[in-house]
Design an enzyme around this catalytic site. Structure first.
Site, PDB file in Angstrom:
ATOM      1  N   SER A  64       0.873  -1.174   0.000  1.00 24.53           N
ATOM      2  CA  SER A  64       0.000   0.000   0.000  1.00 24.53           C
ATOM      3  C   SER A  64       0.904   1.215   0.000  1.00 24.53           C
ATOM      4  O   SER A  64       2.077   1.126   0.381  1.00 24.53           O
ATOM      5  CB  SER A  64      -0.844  -0.008   1.282  1.00 24.53           C
ATOM      6  OG  SER A  64      -1.476   1.236   1.480  1.00 24.53           O
TER       7      SER A  64
ATOM      8  N   TYR B 107      -2.045   0.240  10.713  1.00 17.80           N
ATOM      9  CA  TYR B 107      -2.052  -0.255   9.330  1.00 17.80           C
ATOM     10  C   TYR B 107      -0.739   0.100   8.625  1.00 17.80           C
ATOM     11  O   TYR B 107      -0.146  -0.727   7.924  1.00 17.80           O
ATOM     12  CB  TYR B 107      -3.246   0.349   8.603  1.00 17.80           C
ATOM     13  CG  TYR B 107      -3.412  -0.080   7.170  1.00 17.80           C
ATOM     14  CD1 TYR B 107      -3.619  -1.416   6.843  1.00 17.80           C
ATOM     15  CD2 TYR B 107      -3.387   0.854   6.138  1.00 17.80           C
ATOM     16  CE1 TYR B 107      -3.782  -1.803   5.517  1.00 17.80           C
ATOM     17  CE2 TYR B 107      -3.556   0.478   4.816  1.00 17.80           C
ATOM     18  CZ  TYR B 107      -3.746  -0.855   4.511  1.00 17.80           C
ATOM     19  OH  TYR B 107      -3.906  -1.231   3.198  1.00 17.80           O
TER      20      TYR B 107
HETATM   21  C1  8X3 Z   1      -5.001   1.693   1.372  1.00 17.56           C
HETATM   22  C2  8X3 Z   1      -4.474   3.091   1.324  1.00 17.56           C
HETATM   23  O1  8X3 Z   1      -4.748   5.419   2.308  1.00 17.56           O
HETATM   24  O2  8X3 Z   1      -6.215   3.737   3.186  1.00 17.56           O
HETATM   25  O3  8X3 Z   1      -4.015   0.723   1.464  1.00 17.56           O
HETATM   26  O4  8X3 Z   1      -3.904   3.715   3.764  1.00 17.56           O
HETATM   27  S1  8X3 Z   1      -4.874   3.993   2.730  1.00 17.56           S
END
Ligand code: 8X3
Length: 252
Positions: free
Chosen positions: A137, A150
């Site tokens: 990502s 994340y």
């Molecule tokens: C997804 C991109 O901007 O939600 O992997 O982190 S974000």
């Protein structure tokens, strides 16, 4: 399975994984769809087979190492592994984020990728021309407020890809990282916000054209179908309306 033109896709039950499975099947791979939700991957396998391509479904939780090892015994050789399973949970600041969410994100995005990659690496090598794709990502490359859990997990996936490329150089296996920015899929934001549709909708509010799962699948299929000696190390793909993780143009 004897064919060396097998492509394994994790998280193939929806979104980028499902779209990638369709594209790789169209490109001539015999696609093996894995995800926890059997009904979804069975339906997708049926759809792909009815379209004249080849697909099989194999229910799998990427965090279950014993199950992953068992899965790997089904193959002599694998041409492509797309590590797509993963996702985000929560958007809380570091001060209040739930450690359980952080742990789950590390398990799925990093350990899941590690499990599949370790289990299938000998099979990828045995194909004589293997490709490992890590779907990370833009969160694997820069942080943003509320994203730490994340972002940390996706940085882990990025480091796994980068380190593996160093370690296996000389072997006939490429390591490709695809880092998508804002992609509007049916589940990503909804999962992140525990099913809260209002919060999920806000992520894309006013953004003219977020990327679609198909857009990302297209880039994955493109990198995978380059000649074997061409290794696209890292491909960052965002919608035109997104200049960085925190700079998004919205028509409000
Ligand atoms: C997804 C991109 O901007 O939600 O992997 O982190 S974000």
């Amino acid at each position: 399975m004897a064919s060396s033109r097998i492509a394994v896709v994790t998280g193939a039950s929806s979104g980028i994984g499902a779209a990638t499975a369709r594209k790789l099947a169209e490109a001539g791979y015999r696609v093996v769809l894995t995800a926890r939700r059997e009904d979804r991957i069975e339906a997708l396998a049926k759809e792909i087979n009815e379209a004249g391509h080849e697909a099989t479904a194999y229910p799998l939780d990427v965090t279950d190492r014993a199950a992953v090892d068992e899965f790997a015994t089904a193959f002599k050789a694998v041409a492509v592994l797309v590590n797509n399973a993963g996702g985000a949970l929560g958007a809380d600041p570091v001060a209040t984020g739930d450690p359980a969410d952080w742990r789950t994100m590390y398990e799925t995005n990093v350990i899941g990728t590690l499990n599949l990659t370790q289990a299938l690496l000998p099979k990828l090598e045995a194909s004589g021309d293997g490709t490992v794709v890590v779907v990370s990502s833009t969160a694997g490359h820069a942080t943003y407020e509320g994203g730490a859990g994340y972002v940390a997990a996706k940085h882990g996936a990025h480091v796994l890809a980068e380190t593996l490329r160093l370690e296996i150089v000389g072997k006939p296996v490429r390591v490709i990282e695809i880092a998508p920015g804002m992609v509007k899929t049916e589940e990503f934001a909804l999962t992140r916000f525990g099913g809260d549709e209002e919060k999920a909708a806000k992520v894309y509010q006013g953004v003219a054209e977020p990327l679609t799962a198909d857009d990302v699948a297209d880039t994955i299929a493109w990198t995978v179908t380059r000649p074997s000696h061409v290794n696209i190390d890292l491909l960052v793909v965002r919608p035109r309306a997104q200049a960085s993780n925190t700079k998004v143009y919205r028509e409000l």
